[in-house]
Design a protein around this motif. Structure first.
Motif, mmCIF file in Angstrom:
data_model
loop_
_atom_site.group_PDB
_atom_site.id
_atom_site.type_symbol
_atom_site.label_atom_id
_atom_site.label_comp_id
_atom_site.label_asym_id
_atom_site.label_seq_id
_atom_site.Cartn_x
_atom_site.Cartn_y
_atom_site.Cartn_z
ATOM 1 N N ALA A 91 0.839 -1.200 0.000
ATOM 2 C CA ALA A 91 0.000 0.000 0.000
ATOM 3 C C ALA A 91 0.878 1.255 0.000
ATOM 4 O O ALA A 91 0.599 2.226 -0.721
ATOM 5 C CB ALA A 91 -0.943 -0.015 1.198
ATOM 6 N N ARG A 92 1.944 1.235 0.787
ATOM 7 C CA ARG A 92 2.873 2.380 0.804
ATOM 8 C C ARG A 92 3.471 2.595 -0.578
ATOM 9 O O ARG A 92 3.577 3.720 -1.060
ATOM 10 C CB ARG A 92 3.993 2.127 1.806
ATOM 11 N N ASN A 93 3.853 1.503 -1.238
ATOM 12 C CA ASN A 93 4.465 1.618 -2.561
ATOM 13 C C ASN A 93 3.484 2.163 -3.595
ATOM 14 O O ASN A 93 3.890 2.897 -4.491
ATOM 15 C CB ASN A 93 5.038 0.284 -3.000
ATOM 16 N N PHE A 94 2.205 1.814 -3.479
ATOM 17 C CA PHE A 94 1.211 2.419 -4.362
ATOM 18 C C PHE A 94 1.246 3.936 -4.207
ATOM 19 O O PHE A 94 1.276 4.672 -5.196
ATOM 20 C CB PHE A 94 -0.204 1.917 -4.060
ATOM 21 N N MET A 95 1.224 4.416 -2.962
ATOM 22 C CA MET A 95 1.239 5.865 -2.728
ATOM 23 C C MET A 95 2.516 6.494 -3.264
ATOM 24 O O MET A 95 2.489 7.552 -3.889
ATOM 25 C CB MET A 95 1.066 6.176 -1.240
ATOM 26 N N ARG A 96 3.645 5.835 -2.999
ATOM 27 C CA ARG A 96 4.951 6.394 -3.371
ATOM 28 C C ARG A 96 5.197 6.344 -4.877
ATOM 29 O O ARG A 96 5.695 7.301 -5.462
ATOM 30 C CB ARG A 96 6.053 5.618 -2.644
ATOM 31 N N ASP A 97 4.851 5.220 -5.506
ATOM 32 C CA ASP A 97 5.279 4.975 -6.880
ATOM 33 C C ASP A 97 4.194 5.140 -7.941
ATOM 34 O O ASP A 97 4.509 5.347 -9.104
ATOM 35 C CB ASP A 97 5.849 3.553 -7.003
ATOM 36 N N ALA A 98 2.944 4.991 -7.566
ATOM 37 C CA ALA A 98 1.892 4.952 -8.583
ATOM 38 C C ALA A 98 0.900 6.100 -8.499
ATOM 39 O O ALA A 98 0.316 6.481 -9.516
ATOM 40 C CB ALA A 98 1.145 3.615 -8.503
ATOM 41 N N PHE A 99 0.674 6.645 -7.318
ATOM 42 C CA PHE A 99 -0.296 7.730 -7.186
ATOM 43 C C PHE A 99 0.186 8.954 -7.969
ATOM 44 O O PHE A 99 1.371 9.282 -7.972
ATOM 45 C CB PHE A 99 -0.458 8.141 -5.722
ATOM 46 N N ASP A 104 -5.565 11.787 -9.104
ATOM 47 C CA ASP A 104 -6.156 10.451 -9.223
ATOM 48 C C ASP A 104 -7.421 10.378 -8.382
ATOM 49 O O ASP A 104 -7.494 10.958 -7.294
ATOM 50 C CB ASP A 104 -5.190 9.369 -8.741
ATOM 51 N N ARG A 105 -8.419 9.641 -8.892
ATOM 52 C CA ARG A 105 -9.673 9.441 -8.152
ATOM 53 C C ARG A 105 -9.460 8.451 -7.027
ATOM 54 O O ARG A 105 -8.695 7.491 -7.146
ATOM 55 C CB ARG A 105 -10.754 8.878 -9.072
ATOM 56 N N VAL A 106 -10.213 8.660 -5.950
ATOM 57 C CA VAL A 106 -10.193 7.766 -4.794
ATOM 58 C C VAL A 106 -11.633 7.398 -4.446
ATOM 59 O O VAL A 106 -12.469 8.281 -4.257
ATOM 60 C CB VAL A 106 -9.523 8.444 -3.572
ATOM 61 N N LEU A 107 -11.888 6.102 -4.376
ATOM 62 C CA LEU A 107 -13.144 5.616 -3.816
ATOM 63 C C LEU A 107 -12.913 5.515 -2.316
ATOM 64 O O LEU A 107 -12.078 4.736 -1.856
ATOM 65 C CB LEU A 107 -13.510 4.254 -4.403
ATOM 66 N N ARG A 122 -9.979 12.708 -4.135
ATOM 67 C CA ARG A 122 -8.888 12.701 -5.114
ATOM 68 C C ARG A 122 -7.561 12.815 -4.375
ATOM 69 O O ARG A 122 -7.500 13.325 -3.246
ATOM 70 C CB ARG A 122 -9.054 13.810 -6.141
ATOM 71 N N VAL A 123 -6.519 12.333 -5.009
ATOM 72 C CA VAL A 123 -5.172 12.453 -4.450
ATOM 73 C C VAL A 123 -4.770 13.914 -4.574
ATOM 74 O O VAL A 123 -4.814 14.497 -5.659
ATOM 75 C CB VAL A 123 -4.174 11.534 -5.193
ATOM 76 N N ALA A 124 -4.392 14.518 -3.448
ATOM 77 C CA ALA A 124 -4.155 15.960 -3.413
ATOM 78 C C ALA A 124 -2.722 16.343 -3.075
ATOM 79 O O ALA A 124 -2.419 17.521 -2.918
ATOM 80 C CB ALA A 124 -5.111 16.610 -2.407
ATOM 81 N N LEU A 138 2.586 8.905 3.428
ATOM 82 C CA LEU A 138 1.163 9.190 3.284
ATOM 83 C C LEU A 138 0.978 10.155 2.139
ATOM 84 O O LEU A 138 1.943 10.728 1.638
ATOM 85 C CB LEU A 138 0.573 9.751 4.580
ATOM 86 N N VAL A 139 -0.255 10.297 1.717
ATOM 87 C CA VAL A 139 -0.647 11.347 0.776
ATOM 88 C C VAL A 139 -1.839 12.063 1.396
ATOM 89 O O VAL A 139 -2.513 11.524 2.272
ATOM 90 C CB VAL A 139 -1.036 10.800 -0.615
ATOM 91 N N ASP A 140 -2.086 13.254 0.938
ATOM 92 C CA ASP A 140 -3.308 13.952 1.307
ATOM 93 C C ASP A 140 -4.390 13.572 0.303
ATOM 94 O O ASP A 140 -4.109 13.399 -0.894
ATOM 95 C CB ASP A 140 -3.113 15.469 1.268
ATOM 96 N N VAL A 141 -5.613 13.450 0.802
ATOM 97 C CA VAL A 141 -6.762 13.246 -0.077
ATOM 98 C C VAL A 141 -7.718 14.417 0.134
ATOM 99 O O VAL A 141 -7.831 14.950 1.235
ATOM 100 C CB VAL A 141 -7.476 11.891 0.163
ATOM 101 N N ALA A 142 -8.361 14.818 -0.946
ATOM 102 C CA ALA A 142 -9.285 15.957 -0.905
ATOM 103 C C ALA A 142 -10.689 15.475 -1.249
ATOM 104 O O ALA A 142 -10.874 14.599 -2.098
ATOM 105 C CB ALA A 142 -8.837 17.036 -1.888
ATOM 106 N N PHE A 143 -11.651 16.060 -0.591
ATOM 107 C CA PHE A 143 -13.057 15.718 -0.773
ATOM 108 C C PHE A 143 -13.530 16.104 -2.165
ATOM 109 O O PHE A 143 -13.256 17.197 -2.648
ATOM 110 C CB PHE A 143 -13.902 16.437 0.279
#
Length: 150
Positions: free
Chosen positions: A34-42, A46-49, A65-67, A97-102
């Motif tokens: 999960a960390r690698n998704f945030m670090r390498d792919a986000f 990007d949309r977030v469910l 969304r990824v902010a 971590l990443v920030d997510v926005a509403f």
């Protein structure tokens, strides 16, 4: 643009919290994949469910969304925090971590209903033994879900 499903326990951070605050840091991820998704792919935008987990009615509760790009999760350095990691050092953080926005709140789409949909049969969330807090969502899965997330 990619789509991701991110799980949160509503007692810790709910879609209502995100709506109220507008933006949240996605703290507490302690799984390397999960960390690698945030670090390498986000990517920004990007949309977030936004998925409520470990609750009476788990399911997709909204869209975010990824902010931000990935950065060090400060909870790993705080000994009083349940996400403290004594092996992680500020000069070489282990957890990000990443920030997510509403974006919007949706009518809850329950896990039980998602399991009944053949179009979602290969969705990572629905696979036996899947416990990751962050998983990719395919374009076809997103297209199907977007029609149901009102």
């Amino acid at each position: 643009m990619q789509t991701w499903l991110m799980k949160s326990e509503p007692e810790e951070a709910s879609i209502d919290d995100l709506q109220r605050l507008g933006r949240l840091p996605w703290v507490g991820v302690r799984n390397y994949q999960a960390r690698n998704f945030m670090r390498d792919a986000f990517q920004l935008g990007d949309r977030v469910l936004f998925y409520h987990s470990s609750c009476a009615q788990p399911g997709i509760a909204g869209i975010a969304r990824v902010a931000s790009g990935a950065y060090a999760d400060p909870t790993q350095f705080d000994p009083s925090n349940p996400y403290f990691d004594p092996k992680s050092k500020p000069e070489a953080p282990r957890w990000l971590l990443v920030d997510v926005a509403f974006e919007r709140k949706t009518t809850l789409l329950p896990l039980s209903e998602m399991r009944l949909q053949p179009e979602l049969a290969t969705m990572a969330l629905l696979q036996r033994g899947s416990r990751l807090s962050i998983t990719p969502v395919s374009d076809s899965e997103w297209a199907f879900l977007a029609q149901r997330l009102t």
